[in-house]
Design a protein around this motif. Structure first.
Motif, PDB file in Angstrom:
ATOM      1  N   ILE A  54      33.426  29.601   0.499  1.00  0.00           N
ATOM      2  CA  ILE A  54      33.277  28.316   1.179  1.00  0.00           C
ATOM      3  C   ILE A  54      34.264  27.309   0.597  1.00  0.00           C
ATOM      4  O   ILE A  54      34.175  26.952  -0.572  1.00  0.00           O
ATOM      5  CB  ILE A  54      31.833  27.783   1.048  1.00  0.00           C
ATOM      6  CG1 ILE A  54      30.848  28.764   1.697  1.00  0.00           C
ATOM      7  CG2 ILE A  54      31.698  26.418   1.689  1.00  0.00           C
ATOM      8  CD1 ILE A  54      29.403  28.340   1.622  1.00  0.00           C
ATOM      9  N   ASP A  55      35.209  26.849   1.420  1.00  0.00           N
ATOM     10  CA  ASP A  55      36.185  25.880   0.949  1.00  0.00           C
ATOM     11  C   ASP A  55      35.694  24.459   1.202  1.00  0.00           C
ATOM     12  O   ASP A  55      34.610  24.246   1.749  1.00  0.00           O
ATOM     13  CB  ASP A  55      37.550  26.116   1.602  1.00  0.00           C
ATOM     14  CG  ASP A  55      37.465  26.072   3.130  1.00  0.00           C
ATOM     15  OD1 ASP A  55      36.578  25.384   3.673  1.00  0.00           O
ATOM     16  OD2 ASP A  55      38.289  26.725   3.787  1.00  0.00           O
ATOM     17  N   LYS A  56      36.490  23.481   0.806  1.00  0.00           N
ATOM     18  CA  LYS A  56      36.083  22.075   0.895  1.00  0.00           C
ATOM     19  C   LYS A  56      35.845  21.623   2.340  1.00  0.00           C
ATOM     20  O   LYS A  56      34.942  20.855   2.622  1.00  0.00           O
ATOM     21  CB  LYS A  56      37.127  21.196   0.220  1.00  0.00           C
ATOM     22  CG  LYS A  56      37.165  21.335  -1.293  1.00  0.00           C
ATOM     23  CD  LYS A  56      38.177  20.387  -1.916  1.00  0.00           C
ATOM     24  CE  LYS A  56      38.184  20.523  -3.441  1.00  0.00           C
ATOM     25  NZ  LYS A  56      39.168  19.619  -4.068  1.00  0.00           N
ATOM     26  N   VAL A  57      36.691  22.105   3.234  1.00  0.00           N
ATOM     27  CA  VAL A  57      36.536  21.734   4.651  1.00  0.00           C
ATOM     28  C   VAL A  57      35.217  22.273   5.193  1.00  0.00           C
ATOM     29  O   VAL A  57      34.477  21.577   5.895  1.00  0.00           O
ATOM     30  CB  VAL A  57      37.719  22.281   5.485  1.00  0.00           C
ATOM     31  CG1 VAL A  57      37.489  22.002   6.968  1.00  0.00           C
ATOM     32  CG2 VAL A  57      39.025  21.658   5.021  1.00  0.00           C
ATOM     33  N   LYS A  58      34.907  23.523   4.836  1.00  0.00           N
ATOM     34  CA  LYS A  58      33.662  24.133   5.297  1.00  0.00           C
ATOM     35  C   LYS A  58      32.452  23.445   4.680  1.00  0.00           C
ATOM     36  O   LYS A  58      31.420  23.258   5.336  1.00  0.00           O
ATOM     37  CB  LYS A  58      33.660  25.626   4.958  1.00  0.00           C
ATOM     38  CG  LYS A  58      32.604  26.431   5.710  1.00  0.00           C
ATOM     39  CD  LYS A  58      32.723  27.911   5.418  1.00  0.00           C
ATOM     40  CE  LYS A  58      33.965  28.501   6.055  1.00  0.00           C
ATOM     41  NZ  LYS A  58      34.028  29.977   5.858  1.00  0.00           N
ATOM     42  N   ILE A  59      32.557  23.064   3.413  1.00  0.00           N
ATOM     43  CA  ILE A  59      31.469  22.354   2.743  1.00  0.00           C
ATOM     44  C   ILE A  59      31.178  21.032   3.451  1.00  0.00           C
ATOM     45  O   ILE A  59      30.020  20.675   3.689  1.00  0.00           O
ATOM     46  CB  ILE A  59      31.808  22.104   1.260  1.00  0.00           C
ATOM     47  CG1 ILE A  59      31.684  23.413   0.472  1.00  0.00           C
ATOM     48  CG2 ILE A  59      30.902  21.042   0.648  1.00  0.00           C
ATOM     49  CD1 ILE A  59      32.110  23.303  -0.968  1.00  0.00           C
ATOM     50  N   LYS A  60      32.243  20.320   3.807  1.00  0.00           N
ATOM     51  CA  LYS A  60      32.080  19.047   4.524  1.00  0.00           C
ATOM     52  C   LYS A  60      31.387  19.270   5.857  1.00  0.00           C
ATOM     53  O   LYS A  60      30.485  18.525   6.249  1.00  0.00           O
ATOM     54  CB  LYS A  60      33.443  18.394   4.731  1.00  0.00           C
ATOM     55  CG  LYS A  60      33.363  17.009   5.357  1.00  0.00           C
ATOM     56  CD  LYS A  60      34.741  16.375   5.457  1.00  0.00           C
ATOM     57  CE  LYS A  60      34.650  14.978   6.063  1.00  0.00           C
ATOM     58  NZ  LYS A  60      35.996  14.344   6.175  1.00  0.00           N
ATOM     59  N   TYR A  61      31.798  20.335   6.562  1.00  0.00           N
ATOM     60  CA  TYR A  61      31.180  20.664   7.846  1.00  0.00           C
ATOM     61  C   TYR A  61      29.700  20.998   7.672  1.00  0.00           C
ATOM     62  O   TYR A  61      28.838  20.522   8.424  1.00  0.00           O
ATOM     63  CB  TYR A  61      31.911  21.843   8.483  1.00  0.00           C
ATOM     64  CG  TYR A  61      31.133  22.491   9.602  1.00  0.00           C
ATOM     65  CD1 TYR A  61      31.064  21.917  10.867  1.00  0.00           C
ATOM     66  CD2 TYR A  61      30.426  23.684   9.378  1.00  0.00           C
ATOM     67  CE1 TYR A  61      30.323  22.503  11.885  1.00  0.00           C
ATOM     68  CE2 TYR A  61      29.693  24.280  10.388  1.00  0.00           C
ATOM     69  CZ  TYR A  61      29.648  23.687  11.642  1.00  0.00           C
ATOM     70  OH  TYR A  61      28.907  24.261  12.647  1.00  0.00           O
ATOM     71  N   LEU A  62      29.392  21.831   6.670  1.00  0.00           N
ATOM     72  CA  LEU A  62      28.011  22.258   6.459  1.00  0.00           C
ATOM     73  C   LEU A  62      27.120  21.095   6.050  1.00  0.00           C
ATOM     74  O   LEU A  62      25.972  20.991   6.497  1.00  0.00           O
ATOM     75  CB  LEU A  62      27.963  23.365   5.406  1.00  0.00           C
ATOM     76  CG  LEU A  62      28.526  24.725   5.826  1.00  0.00           C
ATOM     77  CD1 LEU A  62      28.585  25.677   4.641  1.00  0.00           C
ATOM     78  CD2 LEU A  62      27.698  25.332   6.943  1.00  0.00           C
ATOM     79  N   ARG A  63      27.627  20.221   5.185  1.00  0.00           N
ATOM     80  CA  ARG A  63      26.842  19.053   4.778  1.00  0.00           C
ATOM     81  C   ARG A  63      26.543  18.153   5.980  1.00  0.00           C
ATOM     82  O   ARG A  63      25.433  17.636   6.134  1.00  0.00           O
ATOM     83  CB  ARG A  63      27.578  18.252   3.699  1.00  0.00           C
ATOM     84  CG  ARG A  63      27.574  18.922   2.335  1.00  0.00           C
ATOM     85  CD  ARG A  63      27.977  17.964   1.228  1.00  0.00           C
ATOM     86  NE  ARG A  63      27.984  18.622  -0.055  1.00  0.00           N
ATOM     87  CZ  ARG A  63      26.907  18.864  -0.792  1.00  0.00           C
ATOM     88  NH1 ARG A  63      25.720  18.505  -0.339  1.00  0.00           N
ATOM     89  NH2 ARG A  63      27.001  19.462  -1.962  1.00  0.00           N
ATOM     90  N   ASN A  64      27.535  17.976   6.825  1.00  0.00           N
ATOM     91  CA  ASN A  64      27.331  17.168   8.021  1.00  0.00           C
ATOM     92  C   ASN A  64      26.318  17.819   8.952  1.00  0.00           C
ATOM     93  O   ASN A  64      25.477  17.144   9.555  1.00  0.00           O
ATOM     94  CB  ASN A  64      28.663  16.978   8.750  1.00  0.00           C
ATOM     95  CG  ASN A  64      28.515  16.112   9.993  1.00  0.00           C
ATOM     96  OD1 ASN A  64      28.194  14.926   9.908  1.00  0.00           O
ATOM     97  ND2 ASN A  64      28.747  16.689  11.151  1.00  0.00           N
ATOM     98  N   GLN A  65      26.348  19.156   9.040  1.00  0.00           N
ATOM     99  CA  GLN A  65      25.419  19.869   9.900  1.00  0.00           C
ATOM    100  C   GLN A  65      23.990  19.759   9.374  1.00  0.00           C
ATOM    101  O   GLN A  65      23.046  19.574  10.145  1.00  0.00           O
ATOM    102  CB  GLN A  65      25.821  21.346   9.993  1.00  0.00           C
ATOM    103  CG  GLN A  65      25.210  22.074  11.182  1.00  0.00           C
ATOM    104  CD  GLN A  65      25.638  21.480  12.502  1.00  0.00           C
ATOM    105  OE1 GLN A  65      26.811  21.466  12.835  1.00  0.00           O
ATOM    106  NE2 GLN A  65      24.690  20.971  13.258  1.00  0.00           N
ATOM    107  N   ILE A  66      23.839  19.871   8.059  1.00  0.00           N
ATOM    108  CA  ILE A  66      22.521  19.693   7.433  1.00  0.00           C
ATOM    109  C   ILE A  66      21.971  18.307   7.763  1.00  0.00           C
ATOM    110  O   ILE A  66      20.798  18.141   8.135  1.00  0.00           O
ATOM    111  CB  ILE A  66      22.615  19.860   5.897  1.00  0.00           C
ATOM    112  CG1 ILE A  66      22.841  21.332   5.521  1.00  0.00           C
ATOM    113  CG2 ILE A  66      21.373  19.305   5.197  1.00  0.00           C
ATOM    114  CD1 ILE A  66      21.600  22.173   5.418  1.00  0.00           C
ATOM    115  N   LEU A  67      22.828  17.302   7.629  1.00  0.00           N
ATOM    116  CA  LEU A  67      22.420  15.920   7.900  1.00  0.00           C
ATOM    117  C   LEU A  67      22.001  15.749   9.352  1.00  0.00           C
ATOM    118  O   LEU A  67      20.983  15.115   9.645  1.00  0.00           O
ATOM    119  CB  LEU A  67      23.559  14.964   7.548  1.00  0.00           C
ATOM    120  CG  LEU A  67      23.295  13.458   7.754  1.00  0.00           C
ATOM    121  CD1 LEU A  67      22.115  13.012   6.900  1.00  0.00           C
ATOM    122  CD2 LEU A  67      24.531  12.655   7.411  1.00  0.00           C
TER     123      LEU A  67
END
Length: 281
Positions: free
Chosen positions: A209-222
Motif C-alpha cells: 500500500i503506497d501513500k496514494v492508496k493510503i489516502k484513498y483508503l482513509r477517505n473511503q473509511i471516512l
C-alpha cells in the motif's frame, strides 16, 4: 437454520495454498468442537484448490469456488451460507490458538453489550514476537485500526450491517467492518491471552500500500462512516468555531506578551523562577 452455539470459521483464500494446511490444522485442533469451516477459493491460480479439496469431506467443511472478487466479497459469500450464530474470519496464511474460540464464545455468550471479541497476538513467519497493539480507544480506533481481522462476532450483528464493504477491495476491509459493528453501539473486548498468530511476509498485501492508496483508503473509511466520525471524532462546524476562538486567543496573547505590564511582571518574577529552578535540580 442457525445453530445457537455453532461457530462458523470463514477463510478466504487467494494464492495462499502453501500456508492453508497450517491454517486449517490450527482450526481443527481447536478445543471448541462445535464449529464449521467455510473456505472460499477466491480465484487462486496456485495449488489452493488441491489443498482445499483434500478437506472437503471432513465434518462441517464447506468449500466455495469463485472467480477472484477480493477478500470482502469472499468473506460475505462465506457468511451467506454460514449456519453458526458466531463468525470468526481467519486469513488462509494465519492461525489461531487452541483455546481462542472457546474463550471468545464464553465472552460473547455472557455479554450481550459486547460485539467484538479478540485477544493478544504474536507474529510468526519472517518476523517473530508480540504484536503490540494499543489498548482499545474509540477515538484512536477512528484514526487507525486497533483490531486484527480475526475477531469473533455474532451473525445477527453482521446482518444489521452491509457486511464487508466491496469498496475496500484495496485493503483495510476489516477495519471498515469493525467500525460498522461499533456504529451499532456494540463494545469491544480484548482477552488477555495470546490466541491469534499473524504471519509476517515481505510480499504481504499491506506492504504494497503506497501513500496514494493510503489516502484513498482513509477517505473511503471516512465516507463509509461519516456519521460515526462526526459524532465521536470531530464536528466541522464546531471545529471551525474552536479554530476561530484559538486565533483570537493567540492574537490577544501576542498583544499581552508585548505589553509593558507583562514584561514588568516577568522581570519581578525572575528571582522566584531562579529559586524554583534550584529546587528542581
Amino acid at each position: 437454520m442457525k445453530n445457537k452455539d455453532l461457530v462458523s470459521v470463514i477463510i478466504p483464500c487467494y494464492n495462499q495454498g502453501e500456508f492453508l494446511e497450517e491454517c486449517l490444522t490450527s482450526v481443527f485442533a481447536s478445543s471448541y468442537t462445535n464449529l464449521e469451516v467455510i473456505v472460499v477459493n477466491d480465484g487462486s491460480t496456485d495449488n489452493s484448490n488441491e489443498i482445499i479439496q483434500q478437506h472437503q469431506y471432513q465434518f462441517k467443511f464447506t468449500y466455495i469456488n469463485q472467480s477472484n472478487a477480493g477478500p470482502s466479497n469472499a468473506r460475505n459469500q462465506a457468511i451467506k451460507v454460514a449456519r453458526g450464530s458466531y463468525i470468526l474470519p481467519l486469513d488462509a496464511d494465519d492461525k489461531i490458538g487452541k483455546d481462542y474460540i472457546s474463550q471468545a464464545v464464553q465472552v460473547l455468550s455472557s455479554n450481550p453489550e459486547i460485539g467484538i471479541v479478540y485477544c493478544h497476538a504474536e507474529f510468526f513467519g519472517e518476523l517473530n514476537g508480540k504484536w503490540n497493539l494499543p489498548d482499545f480507544d474509540l477515538q484512536l480506533m477512528l484514526a487507525r485500526n486497533l483490531i486484527f481481522n480475526c475477531g469473533l462476532f455474532r451473525k445477527v450483528d453482521y446482518d444489521k450491517t452491509s457486511g464487508y464493504n466491496d469498496n475496500m477491495r484495496e485493503g483495510w476491509e476489516d477495519w471498515d467492518f469493525w467500525l460498522s459493528l461499533i456504529e451499532l453501539g456494540l463494545k469491544t473486548y480484548r482477552m488477555e491471552t495470546v490466541g491469534f498468530y499473524y504471519r509476517k511476509r515481505l510480499n504481504s498485501r499491506d506492504r504494497g500500500i503506497d501513500k496514494v492508496k493510503i489516502k484513498y483508503l482513509r477517505n473511503q473509511i471516512l465516507q463509509n462512516h461519516k456519521d460515526l466520525y462526526l459524532t465521536n471524532f470531530f464536528n466541522p462546524i464546531e471545529q471551525y468555531h474552536q479554530i476561530q476562538e484559538l486565533k483570537e486567543f493567540k492574537k490577544s496573547f501576542h498583544h499581552l506578551k508585548n505589553s509593558r505590564d507583562y514584561r514588568l511582571g516577568r522581570l519581578l518574577l525572575l528571582p522566584l523562577r531562579l529559586v524554583l529552578n534550584l529546587f528542581k535540580k
